[in-house]
Each structure stands twice: as structure tokens, then as C-alpha cells.
Design an enzyme around this catalytic site. Sequence first.
Site, PDB file in Angstrom:
ATOM      1  N   ARG A  44       0.618  -1.095   0.188  1.00 48.97           N
ATOM      2  CA  ARG A  44      -0.123  -0.137  -0.010  1.00 48.97           C
ATOM      3  C   ARG A  44       0.990   1.221  -0.039  1.00 48.97           C
ATOM      4  O   ARG A  44       0.472   2.618   0.268  1.00 48.97           O
ATOM      5  CB  ARG A  44      -0.715   0.030   1.189  1.00 48.97           C
ATOM      6  CG  ARG A  44      -2.461  -0.733   1.091  1.00 48.97           C
ATOM      7  CD  ARG A  44      -3.440  -0.470   0.664  1.00 48.97           C
ATOM      8  NE  ARG A  44      -4.246  -1.198   0.212  1.00 48.97           N
ATOM      9  CZ  ARG A  44      -5.506  -1.268   0.959  1.00 48.97           C
ATOM     10  NH1 ARG A  44      -5.431  -0.411   1.972  1.00 48.97           N
ATOM     11  NH2 ARG A  44      -6.566  -2.043   1.078  1.00 48.97           N
ATOM     12  N   ARG A  48      -3.640   6.486   0.796  1.00 45.51           N
ATOM     13  CA  ARG A  48      -3.652   8.331   1.171  1.00 45.51           C
ATOM     14  C   ARG A  48      -3.132   8.877   2.048  1.00 45.51           C
ATOM     15  O   ARG A  48      -3.616   9.783   2.711  1.00 45.51           O
ATOM     16  CB  ARG A  48      -5.283   7.960   1.763  1.00 45.51           C
ATOM     17  CG  ARG A  48      -6.696   7.697   0.757  1.00 45.51           C
ATOM     18  CD  ARG A  48      -7.608   6.875   2.234  1.00 45.51           C
ATOM     19  NE  ARG A  48      -7.628   6.135   2.467  1.00 45.51           N
ATOM     20  CZ  ARG A  48      -8.310   4.637   2.351  1.00 45.51           C
ATOM     21  NH1 ARG A  48      -9.828   5.032   2.839  1.00 45.51           N
ATOM     22  NH2 ARG A  48      -8.161   3.517   3.533  1.00 45.51           N
ATOM     23  N   ARG A  57      -6.529  10.841  -6.204  1.00 47.51           N
ATOM     24  CA  ARG A  57      -8.114  10.227  -5.821  1.00 47.51           C
ATOM     25  C   ARG A  57      -9.141  11.610  -5.925  1.00 47.51           C
ATOM     26  O   ARG A  57      -9.900  11.201  -6.772  1.00 47.51           O
ATOM     27  CB  ARG A  57      -7.679   9.885  -4.629  1.00 47.51           C
ATOM     28  CG  ARG A  57      -9.219   9.138  -3.904  1.00 47.51           C
ATOM     29  CD  ARG A  57      -9.353   8.298  -4.154  1.00 47.51           C
ATOM     30  NE  ARG A  57     -10.192   6.795  -3.772  1.00 47.51           N
ATOM     31  CZ  ARG A  57     -11.866   7.113  -3.984  1.00 47.51           C
ATOM     32  NH1 ARG A  57     -11.421   7.888  -4.580  1.00 47.51           N
ATOM     33  NH2 ARG A  57     -12.260   6.677  -2.962  1.00 47.51           N
ATOM     34  N   ASP A  94      -6.625  -2.597  -7.662  1.00 50.46           N
ATOM     35  CA  ASP A  94      -6.934  -3.479  -6.080  1.00 50.46           C
ATOM     36  C   ASP A  94      -7.789  -4.696  -6.498  1.00 50.46           C
ATOM     37  O   ASP A  94      -7.922  -5.432  -7.753  1.00 50.46           O
ATOM     38  CB  ASP A  94      -8.384  -2.802  -5.772  1.00 50.46           C
ATOM     39  CG  ASP A  94      -8.278  -3.144  -4.125  1.00 50.46           C
ATOM     40  OD1 ASP A  94      -8.233  -2.874  -3.742  1.00 50.46           O
ATOM     41  OD2 ASP A  94      -9.630  -3.963  -3.802  1.00 50.46           O
ATOM     42  N   TYR A 170     -14.710 -12.207  -0.067  1.00 52.27           N
ATOM     43  CA  TYR A 170     -15.787 -11.032  -0.186  1.00 52.27           C
ATOM     44  C   TYR A 170     -16.696 -11.010  -1.148  1.00 52.27           C
ATOM     45  O   TYR A 170     -17.750 -11.043  -0.903  1.00 52.27           O
ATOM     46  CB  TYR A 170     -14.766  -9.861  -1.064  1.00 52.27           C
ATOM     47  CG  TYR A 170     -13.542  -9.375   0.099  1.00 52.27           C
ATOM     48  CD1 TYR A 170     -14.091  -8.025   1.141  1.00 52.27           C
ATOM     49  CD2 TYR A 170     -12.140  -9.647  -0.084  1.00 52.27           C
ATOM     50  CE1 TYR A 170     -12.935  -7.626   1.574  1.00 52.27           C
ATOM     51  CE2 TYR A 170     -11.213  -9.300   0.724  1.00 52.27           C
ATOM     52  CZ  TYR A 170     -11.402  -8.233   1.793  1.00 52.27           C
ATOM     53  OH  TYR A 170     -10.784  -7.538   2.901  1.00 52.27           O
TER      54      TYR A 170
HETATM   55  O1  CP3 Z   1       0.193  -1.468  -2.720  1.00 49.59           O
HETATM   56  C1  CP3 Z   1      -0.175  -1.064  -3.673  1.00 49.59           C
HETATM   57  O2  CP3 Z   1       0.078   0.667  -3.164  1.00 49.59           O
HETATM   58  C2  CP3 Z   1      -0.578  -1.232  -4.443  1.00 49.59           C
HETATM   59  C3  CP3 Z   1      -2.436  -1.151  -4.573  1.00 49.59           C
HETATM   60  C4  CP3 Z   1      -3.152  -2.011  -3.954  1.00 49.59           C
HETATM   61  C5  CP3 Z   1      -4.461  -1.453  -3.464  1.00 49.59           C
HETATM   62  N1  CP3 Z   1      -5.353  -2.172  -2.393  1.00 49.59           N
HETATM   63  C6  CP3 Z   1      -5.060  -0.147  -2.863  1.00 49.59           C
HETATM   64  C7  CP3 Z   1      -6.082   0.269  -2.613  1.00 49.59           C
HETATM   65  C8  CP3 Z   1      -3.100  -3.135  -3.766  1.00 49.59           C
HETATM   66  C9  CP3 Z   1      -1.933  -4.187  -3.780  1.00 49.59           C
HETATM   67  C10 CP3 Z   1      -4.438  -3.494  -2.477  1.00 49.59           C
HETATM   68  C11 CP3 Z   1      -4.799  -5.463  -2.556  1.00 49.59           C
HETATM   69  C12 CP3 Z   1      -5.609  -4.886  -1.382  1.00 49.59           C
HETATM   70  N2  CP3 Z   1      -7.208  -4.651  -1.564  1.00 49.59           N
HETATM   71  C13 CP3 Z   1      -6.407  -5.871  -0.430  1.00 49.59           C
HETATM   72  C14 CP3 Z   1      -4.975  -7.287   0.085  1.00 49.59           C
HETATM   73  C15 CP3 Z   1      -4.017  -6.405   1.208  1.00 49.59           C
HETATM   74  C16 CP3 Z   1      -4.262  -6.481   2.829  1.00 49.59           C
HETATM   75  O3  CP3 Z   1      -3.727  -4.782   2.531  1.00 49.59           O
HETATM   76  O4  CP3 Z   1      -4.458  -7.222   2.958  1.00 49.59           O
HETATM   77  C17 CP3 Z   1      -7.462  -6.474   0.492  1.00 49.59           C
HETATM   78  C18 CP3 Z   1      -7.757  -7.034   1.025  1.00 49.59           C
HETATM   79  C19 CP3 Z   1      -7.498  -5.667  -0.933  1.00 49.59           C
HETATM   80  C20 CP3 Z   1      -9.530  -4.990  -0.620  1.00 49.59           C
HETATM   81  C21 CP3 Z   1      -9.776  -3.447  -0.292  1.00 49.59           C
HETATM   82  N3  CP3 Z   1      -9.180  -2.662  -1.152  1.00 49.59           N
HETATM   83  C22 CP3 Z   1     -10.213  -2.946   0.823  1.00 49.59           C
HETATM   84  C23 CP3 Z   1     -10.759  -3.886   2.307  1.00 49.59           C
HETATM   85  C24 CP3 Z   1     -10.254  -1.523   0.638  1.00 49.59           C
HETATM   86  C25 CP3 Z   1     -10.792  -0.487   1.938  1.00 49.59           C
HETATM   87  C26 CP3 Z   1     -10.083  -0.629   2.470  1.00 49.59           C
HETATM   88  C27 CP3 Z   1      -9.527   1.206   3.093  1.00 49.59           C
HETATM   89  O5  CP3 Z   1      -8.294   1.251   3.593  1.00 49.59           O
HETATM   90  O6  CP3 Z   1      -9.481   1.374   2.811  1.00 49.59           O
HETATM   91  C28 CP3 Z   1      -9.945  -1.465  -0.255  1.00 49.59           C
HETATM   92  C29 CP3 Z   1      -9.488   0.499  -1.434  1.00 49.59           C
HETATM   93  C30 CP3 Z   1      -8.215   0.875  -1.430  1.00 49.59           C
HETATM   94  N4  CP3 Z   1      -7.044  -0.466  -2.095  1.00 49.59           N
HETATM   95  C31 CP3 Z   1      -7.258   1.729  -1.472  1.00 49.59           C
HETATM   96  C32 CP3 Z   1      -6.128   1.558  -1.297  1.00 49.59           C
HETATM   97  C33 CP3 Z   1      -5.417   2.927  -1.944  1.00 49.59           C
HETATM   98  C34 CP3 Z   1      -8.093   2.929  -0.432  1.00 49.59           C
HETATM   99  C35 CP3 Z   1      -9.395   3.264  -0.783  1.00 49.59           C
HETATM  100  C36 CP3 Z   1      -9.296   5.046  -1.341  1.00 49.59           C
HETATM  101  O7  CP3 Z   1      -8.302   5.848  -1.748  1.00 49.59           O
HETATM  102  O8  CP3 Z   1     -10.288   5.549  -1.042  1.00 49.59           O
END
Ligand code: CP3
Length: 363
Positions: A44, A48, A57, A94, A170
Site C-alpha cells: 500500500r 491516502r 484520488r 485492487d 469478499y
Molecule cells: O499496495 C499498493 O500500493 C497497490 C495497490 C493496492 C490497493 N489494494 C489499493 C487500495 C493493493 C495491492 C491492494 C490489495 C488489497 N485490496 C487487499 C490485499 C492486501 C491487504 O490489505 O490485506 C485487500 C484485502 C483489498 C481490498 C480492499 N481495497 C479493502 C478492504 C479496501 C478498503 C480499506 C481501506 O483502506 O479503505 C480497499 C481500498 C483500497 N485499495 C485503497 C487503496 C489505496 C483505499 C481506497 C481509497 O483511496 O479510497
Amino acid sequence: MKSLIKDLVMREIPSGLIERARQRPFLKPFARQAVGAPPIWLMRQAGRYLPEYREVRAKAGSFLDLCYNPELASEVTIQPIRRFGFDAAILFSDILVVPHALGQTVTFAEGEGPRLDPIRSAMDLARLNELQVGRKFELVFETVRRTRAALPAETALIGFCGAPWTVATYMVGGRGSVDQAEARLMAYQEPEIFSRLIDIISTASVTYLDGQVAAGADAIQIFDSWAGSLPDDEFDRWVVAPTRRIVRELKQRYPALPIIGFPRAAGDKIAHYVRETGVDGVSCDTTFSIRGMAELSSAENVVVQGNLDPLLLVTGGAALEKRVEEILTAVSGRPFIFNLGHGIVPQTPPENVAKLVQLVRRG
Ligand code: CP3
């Protein structure tokens, strides 16, 4: 003696990888080439906590709009490289792009995490359409092409997908949960339906990863964030077997491709996971001991990655310095990639990330 010989895990280093590792330090641990400081990237790392991410974003529309916008997704992929000079960029996308491309409704409610139209029956499953994945995936592949063209030559690009089990939690639960109860129940009560779901996700994931590699990804990571919620036999069936299939099918197409697995919270099942899936690297979560990480690397001859607590990156200061030193000492001399044990959290001060990179490179 017999057991010593039996336990020595042989890994052949493909010649294509040896060449590419000379150019990109991130790949050196996989080629067993010497490094000064271990390569570093963070899960990640685009997100944010970065003001420049929040700016992009805000103009992208929804989170999924950003994932499907090659120009903006490529920009946010590169932002943390510009700021911190990590050894690898990770594609901005994602894991839920796969269910979305399969036709499931996926939304990200602000501050609430993902919401999906849950799959609870064979009829819900029948509505998924494997044939339509192409169009949405193509936008992600375009992001990979643009990103590769814009990155410095020495920066590797990591592609990724969610592991079928984690994606299924999910798809079945309709949202994130602490115990993944809906998916676990479906796996126990309707194993045939659940198995079909896992197969559909696995097939789509191979297509997704294949396209990312063809477009320029140097390595891939398979995120199994909820691998820790299954007992042994279920772990084998829903975590190990589908991951092994994905690894095998990708290696057939790209024998020199490094593949990292992240079976979060798998605990003492991690060595078994490494052995049975055939991954080249394993990302260890924060709760895995650093001694265990070093032992795992020797016993399985595998690249280990991890495992700083993301909350220490929020904390910074002496506590951060102490732990970084402990990790570096524990894995010294092993094929190792510095990372967190899970993703960066939004309240992380960017200065602490800069400091971390400096500590790891002992600058
Ligand atoms: O790592 C990186 O920088 C690359 C991008 C990336 C994202 N999600 C961007 C993201 C990667 C590799 C993921 C993987 C991901 N997504 C996982 C596996 C890793 C982990 O964290 O366990 C999972 C379970 C998800 C599903 C997911 N996506 C969730 C549960 C959420 C919401 C949680 C949150 O932080 O809000 C997301 C959203 C998400 N994916 C964001 C980002 C940057 C935040 C959303 C936003 O900017 O509004």
C-alpha cells in the site's frame, strides 16, 4: 544425513532472471545475487497517507474509476517512487477488480471499505461471466504498459492479484469481516458451489496476471490476506491448491517470473505453503517472528519479505529504528526484501517512510 540431503531445496535460477537482476536490484534476492542493502518496497505504498495521492484520488471520481484510468493509476503507482526511491513500484489497482470484471457489483463506500452483491447460491454464481473479464482487465494492462515506460530502468514493477480464497471471502460475504464466517460456512456446507467459485476466480486471476506480465510486470505478488482463518485441511483445499495452480500456470508461460505469496497469519503453516505452492518468495506478516523468517529462508531456500509493524511506521523515532535494526540483523545474509507485515495505514507520516528507507539503506 539422509534427511539433510532430502531437505535441501533445490531451486534453479533461470538465466533470463540473472540478466534482469543486474539491472533491477529488487530482483537480486531471487537470482541469489549479492546486495548491499536489501531491496525495499511497502505494501500500500500508494495511498491516502500521501497528499499527492489524495489529490489525484479527488479528481478521479470513485476508487474503481481510478483503478480503470490508466493515466491516473499509472501516476499514483509512480508517486511513491518519485518521493522515496523504492526498489519496486506496485501496480495501482485492487484485488476486487477481479470480481468486478466478472460482473459482480463492487462499490467502495467512503470510509467503509468495499461492498459487493454477495454470492450465496449456485444461481448467483451462474450470473458471473468469465468471458467479459477482458475489457476491464485491458485498462489495467494499459496502466502496466504506461507505468513500465515511465519508471526508471532500475525500478522493478510488481503486478498482483488477490488469492482465490481471500477474493472469495469478499465475494461471498459482500464486505470485509473479522472472521470470514460466510465464506467459511459456504466452504463447509456447499463445497461443490464454493469449489466452482474458487475455480472461476483462479482462471480469471491467471488471465489477469498473465496480461500484467505481458505488459511489463517484473514479478507478481498473490495477496492472501485471510489465509489465517482456515484449519489445516481447508487451508490445503482453498489456499494452497488454487495458489499452486496459479503459480504452475504462470510458470509455464513465464519460467523466469518471480512469484511472491502473502499468506497472512498462516503461522506455522507457512513452510508447508511455500513448499506446496512453489512460490519463489513469501511475505511474512507482523506476527511472524524474525527468527522464524530467517529459519524459513534457510529451510525452504525461499526469498523472505517483511515484516515491520505498520504501526511502528506511524510511531517513528527510536522504536522504529530499533526494530528495523533487529529485522536487518536477523535476516542478514539471507535472500530478503524489506517490507511491512501488512499495508501502510492512512495516518502514517510520509517523513517516517523517508526515514525508514534511509535506515534500511543505512544512509
Ligand atoms: O499496495 C499498493 O500500493 C497497490 C495497490 C493496492 C490497493 N489494494 C489499493 C487500495 C493493493 C495491492 C491492494 C490489495 C488489497 N485490496 C487487499 C490485499 C492486501 C491487504 O490489505 O490485506 C485487500 C484485502 C483489498 C481490498 C480492499 N481495497 C479493502 C478492504 C479496501 C478498503 C480499506 C481501506 O483502506 O479503505 C480497499 C481500498 C483500497 N485499495 C485503497 C487503496 C489505496 C483505499 C481506497 C481509497 O483511496 O479510497
